[in-house]
Design a protein around this motif. Structure first.
Motif, PDB file in Angstrom:
ATOM      1  N   ALA A 122       0.940  -1.247  -0.104  1.00 23.62           N
ATOM      2  CA  ALA A 122       0.010   0.140   0.026  1.00 23.62           C
ATOM      3  C   ALA A 122       0.669   1.458  -0.043  1.00 23.62           C
ATOM      4  CB  ALA A 122      -0.963  -0.108   1.116  1.00 23.62           C
ATOM      5  N   ILE A 123       1.939   1.168   0.892  1.00 18.49           N
ATOM      6  CA  ILE A 123       2.886   2.574   0.741  1.00 18.49           C
ATOM      7  C   ILE A 123       3.479   2.658  -0.662  1.00 18.49           C
ATOM      8  CG2 ILE A 123       5.154   3.086   1.563  1.00 18.49           C
ATOM      9  CD1 ILE A 123       4.449   1.784   4.349  1.00 18.49           C
ATOM     10  N   VAL A 124       3.768   1.231  -1.262  1.00 22.39           N
ATOM     11  CA  VAL A 124       4.369   1.461  -2.571  1.00 22.39           C
ATOM     12  C   VAL A 124       3.339   2.072  -3.446  1.00 22.39           C
ATOM     13  CG1 VAL A 124       5.309   0.298  -4.527  1.00 22.39           C
ATOM     14  CG2 VAL A 124       6.118  -0.405  -2.439  1.00 22.39           C
ATOM     15  N   ALA A 125       1.952   1.664  -3.439  1.00 18.89           N
ATOM     16  CA  ALA A 125       1.041   2.338  -4.262  1.00 18.89           C
ATOM     17  C   ALA A 125       0.785   3.520  -4.281  1.00 18.89           C
ATOM     18  CB  ALA A 125      -0.190   1.224  -4.221  1.00 18.89           C
ATOM     19  N   ALA A 126       0.518   4.082  -2.945  1.00 25.04           N
ATOM     20  CA  ALA A 126       0.560   5.361  -2.706  1.00 25.04           C
ATOM     21  C   ALA A 126       1.709   6.218  -3.076  1.00 25.04           C
ATOM     22  CB  ALA A 126       0.122   5.628  -1.265  1.00 25.04           C
ATOM     23  N   GLY A 127       2.904   5.691  -2.690  1.00 25.02           N
ATOM     24  CA  GLY A 127       4.101   6.472  -3.032  1.00 25.02           C
ATOM     25  C   GLY A 127       4.216   6.519  -4.533  1.00 25.02           C
ATOM     26  N   GLY A 128       4.082   5.532  -5.256  1.00 23.97           N
ATOM     27  CA  GLY A 128       4.029   5.699  -6.857  1.00 23.97           C
ATOM     28  C   GLY A 128       2.920   6.710  -7.438  1.00 23.97           C
ATOM     29  N   TYR A 129       1.705   6.731  -6.852  1.00 25.69           N
ATOM     30  CA  TYR A 129       0.846   7.702  -7.299  1.00 25.69           C
ATOM     31  C   TYR A 129       1.356   9.002  -6.991  1.00 25.69           C
ATOM     32  CZ  TYR A 129      -3.341  10.111  -8.060  1.00 25.69           C
ATOM     33  OH  TYR A 129      -4.509  10.891  -8.221  1.00 25.69           O
ATOM     34  N   ALA A 130       1.857   9.334  -5.742  1.00 27.15           N
ATOM     35  CA  ALA A 130       2.202  10.511  -5.225  1.00 27.15           C
ATOM     36  C   ALA A 130       3.282  11.112  -6.049  1.00 27.15           C
ATOM     37  CB  ALA A 130       2.371  10.656  -3.917  1.00 27.15           C
ATOM     38  N   VAL A 131       4.300  10.420  -6.209  1.00 28.36           N
ATOM     39  CA  VAL A 131       5.276  10.684  -7.391  1.00 28.36           C
ATOM     40  C   VAL A 131       5.111  10.972  -8.583  1.00 28.36           C
ATOM     41  CG1 VAL A 131       7.649   9.771  -8.489  1.00 28.36           C
ATOM     42  CG2 VAL A 131       7.089   9.245  -5.853  1.00 28.36           C
TER      43      VAL A 131
ATOM     44  N   LEU B   5       9.495  11.477  -1.885  1.00 34.99           N
ATOM     45  CA  LEU B   5       8.465  10.172  -1.774  1.00 34.99           C
ATOM     46  C   LEU B   5       9.072   9.135  -2.243  1.00 34.99           C
ATOM     47  CD1 LEU B   5       5.421  12.617  -2.833  1.00 34.99           C
ATOM     48  CD2 LEU B   5       5.990  11.658  -0.725  1.00 34.99           C
ATOM     49  N   ALA B   6       9.845   9.411  -3.544  1.00 29.50           N
ATOM     50  CA  ALA B   6      10.053   7.962  -4.059  1.00 29.50           C
ATOM     51  C   ALA B   6      11.155   7.169  -3.110  1.00 29.50           C
ATOM     52  CB  ALA B   6      10.899   8.310  -5.428  1.00 29.50           C
ATOM     53  N   SER B   7      11.992   7.857  -2.444  1.00 25.83           N
ATOM     54  CA  SER B   7      12.760   6.998  -1.459  1.00 25.83           C
ATOM     55  C   SER B   7      12.029   6.366  -0.342  1.00 25.83           C
ATOM     56  CB  SER B   7      13.857   8.046  -0.837  1.00 25.83           C
ATOM     57  OG  SER B   7      13.205   9.071   0.160  1.00 25.83           O
ATOM     58  N   VAL B   8      11.192   6.746   0.013  1.00 22.23           N
ATOM     59  CA  VAL B   8       9.973   5.867   0.988  1.00 22.23           C
ATOM     60  C   VAL B   8       9.427   4.851   0.142  1.00 22.23           C
ATOM     61  CG1 VAL B   8       8.269   6.267   2.475  1.00 22.23           C
ATOM     62  CG2 VAL B   8       9.842   8.104   2.290  1.00 22.23           C
ATOM     63  N   ALA B   9       8.890   5.312  -1.072  1.00 18.09           N
ATOM     64  CA  ALA B   9       8.415   4.244  -1.711  1.00 18.09           C
ATOM     65  C   ALA B   9       9.267   2.925  -2.193  1.00 18.09           C
ATOM     66  CB  ALA B   9       7.607   4.626  -2.936  1.00 18.09           C
ATOM     67  N   LEU B  10      10.380   3.229  -2.397  1.00 20.65           N
ATOM     68  CA  LEU B  10      11.537   2.093  -2.766  1.00 20.65           C
ATOM     69  C   LEU B  10      11.717   1.352  -1.708  1.00 20.65           C
ATOM     70  CD1 LEU B  10      13.743   0.953  -4.686  1.00 20.65           C
ATOM     71  CD2 LEU B  10      15.090   2.929  -3.610  1.00 20.65           C
ATOM     72  N   ALA B  11      11.824   2.068  -0.501  1.00 22.47           N
ATOM     73  CA  ALA B  11      12.011   1.088   0.765  1.00 22.47           C
ATOM     74  C   ALA B  11      10.819   0.263   1.097  1.00 22.47           C
ATOM     75  CB  ALA B  11      12.214   2.090   2.119  1.00 22.47           C
TER      76      ALA B  11
END
Length: 84
Positions: free
Chosen positions: A15-24, A38-44
């Motif tokens: 869910a973090i990846v999906a939300a982060g990807g959309y936000a990026v 935002l991408a750095s958090v989504a990558l983790a």
């Protein structure tokens, strides 16, 4: 903490990846540093989702911890810089 985590942890990371990807995707045209933060958090989150879903152990745990901590610090630094 045990190396074997429940699958709902992988779902929360996904869910973090999906939300982060959309936000990026949405933030990139507005402010690139905001998107990079935002991408750095989504990558983790991506590494965490793969690690937990596959039940991987070993060096990937260290990689996930490193990306989570450094990614959060770098990401927060980028976001703070944008707000200033």
């Amino acid at each position: 903490m045990s190396d074997i985590l429940p699958i709902h942890y992988a779902l929360s990371e996904a869910a973090i990846v999906a939300a982060g990807g959309y936000a990026v995707f949405k933030a990139w045209p507005i402010n690139r540093w905001f998107a990079i933060g935002l991408a750095s958090v989504a990558l983790a989150g991506l590494v965490g989702a793969i690690r937990i879903a596959a039940g991987m152990t070993g060096p990937i745990i260290t990689l996930h911890e490193f990306l989570s901590r450094i990614g959060a610090l770098f990401g927060l630094g980028c976001l703070l810089g944008v707000m200033l």
